[in-house]
Scaffold this motif. Structure first.
Motif, PDB file in Angstrom:
ATOM      1  N   SER A  82     -50.830  -8.044   6.613  1.00  0.00           N
ATOM      2  CA  SER A  82     -49.794  -8.034   7.644  1.00  0.00           C
ATOM      3  C   SER A  82     -48.434  -7.765   7.038  1.00  0.00           C
ATOM      4  CB  SER A  82     -49.755  -9.371   8.392  1.00  0.00           C
ATOM      5  OG  SER A  82     -50.985  -9.637   9.012  1.00  0.00           O
ATOM      6  N   ILE A  83     -47.608  -7.167   7.850  1.00  0.00           N
ATOM      7  CA  ILE A  83     -46.193  -6.988   7.538  1.00  0.00           C
ATOM      8  C   ILE A  83     -45.416  -7.224   8.835  1.00  0.00           C
ATOM      9  CG2 ILE A  83     -46.466  -5.386   5.607  1.00  0.00           C
ATOM     10  CD1 ILE A  83     -45.992  -3.097   7.524  1.00  0.00           C
ATOM     11  N   GLY A  84     -44.232  -7.780   8.718  1.00  0.00           N
ATOM     12  CA  GLY A  84     -43.395  -7.946   9.899  1.00  0.00           C
ATOM     13  C   GLY A  84     -43.862  -9.084  10.793  1.00  0.00           C
ATOM     14  N   TYR A  85     -43.893  -8.807  12.089  1.00  0.00           N
ATOM     15  CA  TYR A  85     -44.128  -9.834  13.108  1.00  0.00           C
ATOM     16  C   TYR A  85     -45.580 -10.271  13.185  1.00  0.00           C
ATOM     17  CZ  TYR A  85     -46.476  -6.386  16.016  1.00  0.00           C
ATOM     18  OH  TYR A  85     -47.364  -5.466  16.487  1.00  0.00           O
ATOM     19  N   GLU A  86     -46.497  -9.584  12.549  1.00  0.00           N
ATOM     20  CA  GLU A  86     -47.915  -9.859  12.748  1.00  0.00           C
ATOM     21  C   GLU A  86     -48.307 -11.255  12.275  1.00  0.00           C
ATOM     22  OE1 GLU A  86     -49.416  -6.626  10.564  1.00  0.00           O
ATOM     23  OE2 GLU A  86     -49.314  -5.201  12.219  1.00  0.00           O
ATOM     24  N   PHE A  88     -56.636  -8.018  20.962  1.00  0.00           N
ATOM     25  CA  PHE A  88     -56.951  -6.613  20.673  1.00  0.00           C
ATOM     26  C   PHE A  88     -55.688  -5.794  20.472  1.00  0.00           C
ATOM     27  CE2 PHE A  88     -58.177  -2.279  21.711  1.00  0.00           C
ATOM     28  CZ  PHE A  88     -59.355  -2.141  21.015  1.00  0.00           C
ATOM     29  N   PHE A  89     -54.725  -5.962  21.366  1.00  0.00           N
ATOM     30  CA  PHE A  89     -53.514  -5.150  21.304  1.00  0.00           C
ATOM     31  C   PHE A  89     -52.358  -5.867  20.612  1.00  0.00           C
ATOM     32  CE2 PHE A  89     -55.799  -3.416  24.981  1.00  0.00           C
ATOM     33  CZ  PHE A  89     -55.803  -2.072  24.651  1.00  0.00           C
ATOM     34  N   GLY A  90     -52.593  -7.073  20.115  1.00  0.00           N
ATOM     35  CA  GLY A  90     -51.502  -7.803  19.486  1.00  0.00           C
ATOM     36  C   GLY A  90     -51.091  -7.259  18.139  1.00  0.00           C
ATOM     37  N   THR A  91     -52.021  -6.616  17.427  1.00  0.00           N
ATOM     38  CA  THR A  91     -51.725  -6.091  16.092  1.00  0.00           C
ATOM     39  C   THR A  91     -51.456  -4.593  16.097  1.00  0.00           C
ATOM     40  OG1 THR A  91     -54.103  -5.836  15.711  1.00  0.00           O
ATOM     41  CG2 THR A  91     -53.077  -7.869  14.959  1.00  0.00           C
ATOM     42  N   SER A 139     -48.982   0.742   4.953  1.00  0.00           N
ATOM     43  CA  SER A 139     -48.472  -0.082   3.860  1.00  0.00           C
ATOM     44  C   SER A 139     -49.049  -1.486   3.872  1.00  0.00           C
ATOM     45  CB  SER A 139     -46.944  -0.152   3.930  1.00  0.00           C
ATOM     46  OG  SER A 139     -46.516  -0.667   5.172  1.00  0.00           O
ATOM     47  N   SER A 140     -49.646  -1.905   4.977  1.00  0.00           N
ATOM     48  CA  SER A 140     -50.221  -3.248   5.039  1.00  0.00           C
ATOM     49  C   SER A 140     -51.469  -3.392   4.183  1.00  0.00           C
ATOM     50  CB  SER A 140     -50.545  -3.612   6.487  1.00  0.00           C
ATOM     51  OG  SER A 140     -51.502  -2.714   7.028  1.00  0.00           O
ATOM     52  N   VAL A 141     -52.088  -2.280   3.771  1.00  0.00           N
ATOM     53  CA  VAL A 141     -53.294  -2.353   2.942  1.00  0.00           C
ATOM     54  C   VAL A 141     -52.974  -2.129   1.473  1.00  0.00           C
ATOM     55  CG1 VAL A 141     -54.710  -1.543   4.862  1.00  0.00           C
ATOM     56  CG2 VAL A 141     -53.855   0.103   3.199  1.00  0.00           C
TER      57      VAL A 141
END
Length: 259
Positions: free
Chosen positions: A52-56, A125-128, A140-142
């Motif tokens: 995760s990056i940011g708000y996740e 489902f749509f939150g990320t 970039s999250s991976v």
């Protein structure tokens, strides 16, 4: 340069170890309802946060709090209804019947559980990100697991990240079915029925006229709902590993809690 690659490999291996080890730990936690669910939420947290990056990260915490609130609400509703419907004379008899029968028949009021599950499932489902467009996911999250461009491995990591919130929602749903002592198979069929209804609804909304974006969105909505029917069954079987041995105390109205 070689020293940099060495340290990078060490960090990648440590992240993979933390991810795998944390997902196994909930299996060895206490089998109480809240204890096991808390272990599951905390066990999948490192995997999700590393991807995760940011708000996740905030989304994961908020989703976990909502699921715990849902369980506590159902527990309070169960206790209040038991106290309201049972007289003091029949409490001991009713407790004896509940201990002998693990499940009860589905009632009309139980439809709220599959409906709430479908809402939370689509929020997860749509939150990320918008799965209909892979460009909405940040590659970039991976980078904590892989820095060399590899489309298939990166896509697999993104899909794994997408499935983690699903696991939380389905684990909470399975725990609630145990808490209320309702047939899990019947609730699963209701979930599949609601998914089929939504699939048929989006099927009739598929457009072959208009802009390419409108046509693509209508097709993607139908495709996502069609795939959801299959993924729900697979995730139910997978989460059963974590929730099969959850122990719930008898829903006696004389006790303040059953978890």
């Amino acid at each position: 340069m070689s020293l940099h690659l060495f340290y990078q490999s060490i960090f990648t291996l440590s992240d993979c170890f933390v991810t795998g080890f944390s997902m196994v730990l909930p299996l060895f936690s206490e089998n109480g309802l809240l204890s096991r669910l808390t272990s599951i939420f905390l066990g999948f947290a490192p995997s999700f946060l590393l991807l995760s990056i940011g708000y996740e990260a905030v989304f994961y915490s908020a989703l976990a709090l909502v699921l715990m609130s849902w369980i506590l609400f159902e527990n309070a509703l169960l206790h209040s209804s038991a106290v309201k419907n049972l007289s003091p004379y029949t409490r001991n008899m009713e407790e004896h019947i509940i201990l002998q029968n693990d499940n009860r028949y589905l009632q009309l009021s139980d439809v709220r559980i599959p409906l709430t599950f479908m809402v939370l499932f689509n929020v997860a489902f749509f939150g990320t990100g918008n799965f209909a467009s892979i460009a909405s996911f940040e590659i970039s999250s991976v980078y904590r697991f892989i820095t060399v461009f590899s489309p298939f491995l990166m896509a697999a990591l993104l899909i794994f990240k997408l499935f983690i919130p699903f696991m939380l929602v389905i684990c909470a749903f399975s725990a609630i079915t145990k808490l209320l002592q309702i047939p899990r198979l019947g609730c699963y069929f209701l979930v599949i029925l609601l998914s089929d209804v939504m699939t048929i609804h989006f099927f009739f909304l598929v457009r072959n006229k208009g802009s390419w974006m409108e046509i693509g969105n209508s097709i993607s909505h139908f495709g996502i709902m069609s795939a959801q029917v299959v993924f729900v069954l697979l995730l139910f079987a997978l989460t059963n590993i974590y929730t099969t041995d959850i122990h719930v105390r008898s829903a006696s109205p004389s006790s303040q809690k059953v978890m």
